[in-house]
Design a protein around this motif. Structure first.
Motif, PDB file in Angstrom:
ATOM      1  N   LYS A  85      49.066  90.829  28.948  1.00 30.64           N
ATOM      2  CA  LYS A  85      48.610  89.371  28.862  1.00 30.64           C
ATOM      3  C   LYS A  85      48.342  89.212  30.465  1.00 30.64           C
ATOM      4  O   LYS A  85      47.478  88.692  30.635  1.00 30.64           O
ATOM      5  CB  LYS A  85      49.864  88.399  29.157  1.00 30.64           C
ATOM      6  CG  LYS A  85      49.738  87.734  27.403  1.00 30.64           C
ATOM      7  CD  LYS A  85      51.176  86.472  26.829  1.00 30.64           C
ATOM      8  CE  LYS A  85      50.785  86.308  25.374  1.00 30.64           C
ATOM      9  NZ  LYS A  85      51.208  85.151  25.030  1.00 30.64           N
ATOM     10  N   GLU A 109      53.827  89.567  27.608  1.00 31.78           N
ATOM     11  CA  GLU A 109      54.091  88.242  28.985  1.00 31.78           C
ATOM     12  C   GLU A 109      53.245  89.084  29.700  1.00 31.78           C
ATOM     13  O   GLU A 109      52.763  88.540  30.647  1.00 31.78           O
ATOM     14  CB  GLU A 109      55.354  88.221  28.944  1.00 31.78           C
ATOM     15  CG  GLU A 109      55.534  87.155  27.580  1.00 31.78           C
ATOM     16  CD  GLU A 109      54.650  86.268  27.261  1.00 31.78           C
ATOM     17  OE1 GLU A 109      53.773  85.455  28.422  1.00 31.78           O
ATOM     18  OE2 GLU A 109      54.148  86.085  26.215  1.00 31.78           O
ATOM     19  N   GLU A 124      43.442  93.364  21.527  1.00 29.77           N
ATOM     20  CA  GLU A 124      44.840  93.075  20.175  1.00 29.77           C
ATOM     21  C   GLU A 124      45.750  92.034  20.658  1.00 29.77           C
ATOM     22  O   GLU A 124      45.647  91.672  21.707  1.00 29.77           O
ATOM     23  CB  GLU A 124      45.205  94.350  20.999  1.00 29.77           C
ATOM     24  CG  GLU A 124      44.761  96.270  19.878  1.00 29.77           C
ATOM     25  CD  GLU A 124      45.293  96.783  20.094  1.00 29.77           C
ATOM     26  OE1 GLU A 124      46.344  96.883  20.097  1.00 29.77           O
ATOM     27  OE2 GLU A 124      44.890  98.087  20.051  1.00 29.77           O
ATOM     28  N   GLU A 125      46.788  91.926  20.124  1.00 29.11           N
ATOM     29  CA  GLU A 125      47.158  91.056  20.132  1.00 29.11           C
ATOM     30  C   GLU A 125      48.260  91.761  21.620  1.00 29.11           C
ATOM     31  O   GLU A 125      48.899  92.636  21.497  1.00 29.11           O
ATOM     32  CB  GLU A 125      48.582  90.476  19.275  1.00 29.11           C
ATOM     33  CG  GLU A 125      49.701  89.454  19.117  1.00 29.11           C
ATOM     34  CD  GLU A 125      49.953  89.188  17.750  1.00 29.11           C
ATOM     35  OE1 GLU A 125      51.481  88.349  18.065  1.00 29.11           O
ATOM     36  OE2 GLU A 125      50.619  89.838  17.301  1.00 29.11           O
ATOM     37  N   LYS A 126      48.500  90.390  21.896  1.00 35.40           N
ATOM     38  CA  LYS A 126      49.168  90.047  24.075  1.00 35.40           C
ATOM     39  C   LYS A 126      50.678  90.261  23.611  1.00 35.40           C
ATOM     40  O   LYS A 126      51.014  88.704  22.809  1.00 35.40           O
ATOM     41  CB  LYS A 126      48.227  89.408  24.545  1.00 35.40           C
ATOM     42  CG  LYS A 126      46.520  89.537  25.112  1.00 35.40           C
ATOM     43  CD  LYS A 126      46.976  91.194  25.650  1.00 35.40           C
ATOM     44  CE  LYS A 126      45.740  91.426  25.893  1.00 35.40           C
ATOM     45  NZ  LYS A 126      44.617  92.272  25.479  1.00 35.40           N
ATOM     46  N   THR A 127      51.467  91.181  23.296  1.00 39.68           N
ATOM     47  CA  THR A 127      52.787  91.015  23.016  1.00 39.68           C
ATOM     48  C   THR A 127      53.448  91.609  24.221  1.00 39.68           C
ATOM     49  O   THR A 127      54.599  91.240  24.071  1.00 39.68           O
ATOM     50  CB  THR A 127      52.882  92.021  22.167  1.00 39.68           C
ATOM     51  OG1 THR A 127      52.981  93.644  22.338  1.00 39.68           O
ATOM     52  CG2 THR A 127      52.340  92.025  20.679  1.00 39.68           C
ATOM     53  N   LYS A 141      48.014  95.564  25.779  1.00 42.17           N
ATOM     54  CA  LYS A 141      48.833  94.591  24.938  1.00 42.17           C
ATOM     55  C   LYS A 141      49.330  92.944  26.281  1.00 42.17           C
ATOM     56  O   LYS A 141      50.452  92.705  26.004  1.00 42.17           O
ATOM     57  CB  LYS A 141      50.222  95.075  24.130  1.00 42.17           C
ATOM     58  CG  LYS A 141      49.094  95.587  22.448  1.00 42.17           C
ATOM     59  CD  LYS A 141      50.628  96.070  22.710  1.00 42.17           C
ATOM     60  CE  LYS A 141      49.731  96.733  20.635  1.00 42.17           C
ATOM     61  NZ  LYS A 141      50.693  96.667  19.351  1.00 42.17           N
TER      62      LYS A 141
END
Length: 288
Positions: free
Chosen positions: A204, A141, A136-139, A202
């Motif tokens: 990073k 940080e 999934e998109e890492k939203t 999600k």
């Protein structure tokens, strides 16, 4: 003949074993298996983790009050001494034990699930749920998850670990209300326990003292950094070395900052996705 899964969990040891148990229970969702927990509170909400049948039994010695001689069991706990384990192997017709100990050995009358051993009657896997392998998109940080338990408030005593950082905070399951309130005041970007999956997938970079959370974040494509708690087993250390997951000792802020500075060039190793192999191993050896 009934089938059970016993897992050691509670407000002093967290939910790492429980999350692993739920992963295996979901793999075996078509089978009639009852989860036995050493904590009543988590047993009451196990359905929210995809477990249909769960019972709180307080201590491991209460298993015979629920089960019968000849039943089958998956056992994930380090509470039992060698004598008790030997008695259990004789009591149950099928006995599968889940272990994290690199020095453990498979005994007669049992099957093992282990990330270290690779021999007959042993399933050599790291237990991680399928959902964490779905990228999934890492939203987020940077996030921090101390763990689901902090009875002695070690995190509060070691806030200096995060000096110079401003991570999102994921709260734990067994935190006291006043403790949660204090943490929410200190960390403006905070997430409730129920947001666990979302935060793990999600993030990073995840800084965590939960071995299972570190593995799940790695599987999802994140970059976990593990904090070795003084009150936690070091059994995961060899596995983390194999996967090249950095570890911070003694809550050292300088060590953590150094790891973060070098993380861009740090190479993590892939954790294998072996859920089908694990599922077939358990079904075959429990005769399900």
């Amino acid at each position: 003949m009934n089938t059970y899964y016993y897992v050691h969990t509670g407000h002093r040891i967290g939910l790492d074993r429980f999350r692993r148990a739920c992963t295996i229970m979901r793999l075996l969702k078509d089978e009639d298996i009852t989860l036995l927990c050493s904590d009543f509170r988590i047993a009451q909400v196990a359905s929210e983790f995809g477990v249909e049948k769960s019972v709180g039994i307080d201590v491991v010695r209460n298993i015979p009050q629920i089960s019968h001689n000849g039943d089958k069991i998956i056992f994930d706990s380090d509470e039992a001494n060698p004598i008790m384990l030997d008695e259990m192997r004789k009591y149950f017709s099928k006995f599968i034990r889940v272990t994290d100990n690199k020095d453990d050995k498979k005994e007669n009358g049992e099957f093992l699930v282990s990330p270290y051993l690779n021999e007959a009657d042993v399933c050599n896997v790291v237990v991680i749920d399928d959902k964490y392998f779905e990228k999934e998109e890492k939203t987020i940080e940077l996030s921090f998850f101390f763990g689901d338990d902090d009875y002695d408030k070690q995190f509060e005593k070691n806030f200096s670990l995060l000096d110079g950082l401003n991570p999102d905070l994921l709260l734990g399951f067994y935190y006291f209300f006043d403790y949660e309130d204090m943490l929410k005041e200190k960390f403006k970007n905070n997430h409730e326990f129920e947001d666990y999956d979302n935060v793990i997938k999600k993030s990073k970079i995840l800084i965590t003292a939960s071995p299972q959370a570190a593995l799940e974040n790695l599987a999802s494509g994140g970059k976990p950094i593990y904090i070795q708690r003084k009150d936690y087993s070091r059994d995961s250390q060899e596995l983390f070395k194999k996967l090249n997951i950095p570890t911070v000792e003694n809550y050292e802020n300088r060590q953590l900052l150094t790891i973060l500075e070098g993380l861009y060039n740090h190479e993590y190793y892939k954790v294998e996705h072996n859920s089908n192999y694990l599922k077939e191993f358990i079904k075959e050896n429990l005769n399900l």
